[in-house]
Design an enzyme around this catalytic site. Structure first.
Site, PDB file in Angstrom:
ATOM      1  N   GLU A   7      -0.717  -8.541   4.991  1.00  0.00           N
ATOM      2  CA  GLU A   7      -0.499  -8.673   6.443  1.00  0.00           C
ATOM      3  C   GLU A   7      -1.802  -8.683   7.234  1.00  0.00           C
ATOM      4  O   GLU A   7      -1.799  -8.997   8.423  1.00  0.00           O
ATOM      5  CB  GLU A   7       0.449  -7.570   6.942  1.00  0.00           C
ATOM      6  CG  GLU A   7      -0.191  -6.217   7.205  1.00  0.00           C
ATOM      7  CD  GLU A   7      -0.474  -5.406   5.954  1.00  0.00           C
ATOM      8  OE1 GLU A   7      -0.479  -5.969   4.845  1.00  0.00           O
ATOM      9  OE2 GLU A   7      -0.727  -4.192   6.091  1.00  0.00           O
ATOM     10  N   HIS A  18      -3.400  -5.635   1.069  1.00  0.00           N
ATOM     11  CA  HIS A  18      -2.690  -5.854   2.333  1.00  0.00           C
ATOM     12  C   HIS A  18      -2.593  -7.322   2.735  1.00  0.00           C
ATOM     13  O   HIS A  18      -3.450  -7.818   3.457  1.00  0.00           O
ATOM     14  CB  HIS A  18      -3.412  -5.095   3.446  1.00  0.00           C
ATOM     15  CG  HIS A  18      -3.244  -3.617   3.382  1.00  0.00           C
ATOM     16  ND1 HIS A  18      -2.306  -2.944   4.126  1.00  0.00           N
ATOM     17  CD2 HIS A  18      -3.883  -2.693   2.640  1.00  0.00           C
ATOM     18  CE1 HIS A  18      -2.383  -1.654   3.854  1.00  0.00           C
ATOM     19  NE2 HIS A  18      -3.338  -1.464   2.953  1.00  0.00           N
ATOM     20  N   CYS A  78       0.835  -1.210   0.000  1.00  0.00           N
ATOM     21  CA  CYS A  78       0.000   0.000   0.000  1.00  0.00           C
ATOM     22  C   CYS A  78       0.867   1.256   0.000  1.00  0.00           C
ATOM     23  O   CYS A  78       1.519   1.548  -0.971  1.00  0.00           O
ATOM     24  CB  CYS A  78      -0.977  -0.047   1.188  1.00  0.00           C
ATOM     25  SG  CYS A  78      -2.309   1.153   1.040  1.00  0.00           S
TER      26      CYS A  78
END
Lengths: 82, 232
Positions: free
Chosen positions: B196, B194, B85
């Site tokens: 994560e 994302h 990002c």
């Protein structure tokens, strides 16, 4: 295309966070001669034909009450660019 | 394996990225924007957020930070670097990946579980995927529209430098549905969505099996640990 250019800057005595962040970055990069940075806006109003005096007057009014906020910003310039 | 996670002022997802590293079996090492020392990490993650308030352009000021000069040098030497990002935007502003990211086409901030197609598995962050695999991870951004010149797009397509493409929905107007890129060497990968945030059951995207059970993001981190084990 004929344009009226409106330039708006944050008021001189007001914190300009964007300008300050860029200034700090430049300082860290060693550009010590640059004491300060301020970031404003250039706004283009496009016209099909050369703006008349009335168009320019209207642009000044738009710049003052819509494109800028007089509490925090100053209109630096309103000019015709062909 | 030691994986550095950089924190800039305004970074938001550094803790999540560090957690993802640990869940994958790695050691997360916090790196600080003002510290040029990479503390002998074996890979670096540039996490998401709004570094330096997104002033000037997203990622532009972060790309000038002391830690980034070290990251750029190390990346050019082959260190695996993943930008997520805002981290992707930093990689682009640091010229480690080509092109630019602009305001979403529809002008709205978007937050959704996003399907992606894995387009390249020849990187340290994608080697645990299968070519053409469809994965789902969260996407959340306001300025994720990928743009590049026609010439650059041709090169990205021709040299297989596109790592991920949006599937079903193009959420932000990105050219060629590009969600993520790799560099020529393959060690630098950047993407807007994302990974994560999809590493632990109970906290990821919904799947057909159960709500919030999606952990497709974990493979980004197990991949880099795998590549390290292979190369060590």
């Amino acid at each position: 295309m004929p344009k009226i250019i409106v330039e708006v800057m944050p008021k001189a005595d007001l914190l300009d966070p964007a300008g300050k962040a860029v200034a700090n970055s430049l300082q860290r990069k060693g550009h010590e001669a640059i004491a300060n940075v301020r970031i404003g806006k250039r706004i283009e109003l496009h016209y099909d034909s050369t703006p008349t005096e009335a168009d320019i007057a209207a642009a000044r009014a738009i710049a003052a009450d819509f494109l800028s906020n007089g509490v925090i910003e100053d209109v630096i310039d309103v000019r015709v660019e062909n | 394996m030691r994986i550095g996670v950089v924190t800039f002022p305004g970074t938001l997802d550094d803790r999540d990225a560090a957690r993802a590293v640990r869940l994958a079996g790695g050691e997360a090492v916090s790196l600080w924007h003002a510290d040029a020392n990479l503390h002998e990490v074996d890979a670096v993650v540039l996490p998401g957020g709004f570094s330096f308030g997104d002033y000037l352009r997203c990622g532009a000021i972060a790309a000038q930070a002391p830690v980034m000069q070290s990251v750029i040098d190390a990346a050019n030497g082959g260190l695996p670097v993943l930008g997520i990002c805002n981290g992707f935007q930093v990689l682009v502003e640091a010229h480690l990946l080509p092109g630019g990211l602009i305001r979403n086409e529809h002008q709205h901030f978007i937050c959704r579980d996003q399907k992606l197609i894995v387009e390249n598995i020849d990187t340290p962050f994608t080697n645990q995927f299968e070519m053409g695999e469809e994965i789902t991870i969260p996407l959340k951004n306001g300025e994720g529209g990928y743009i590049a010149t026609d010439e650059t797009l041709k090169r990205l397509e021709g040299e297989n430098l596109i790592a991920f493409r949006y599937s079903e929905v193009n959420p932000n107007g990105s050219l060629n549905d590009i969600a993520g890129l790799r560099n020529e060497r393959g060690n630098v990968v950047g993407l807007m969505p994302h990974p994560e945030h999809a590493v632990e059951p109970g906290f990821g995207p919904d799947t057909s099996v159960a709500m919030r059970s999606g952990i497709d993001g974990l493979k980004f981190f197990t991949s880099v640990i795998k590549s390290f084990a292979v190369n060590a």
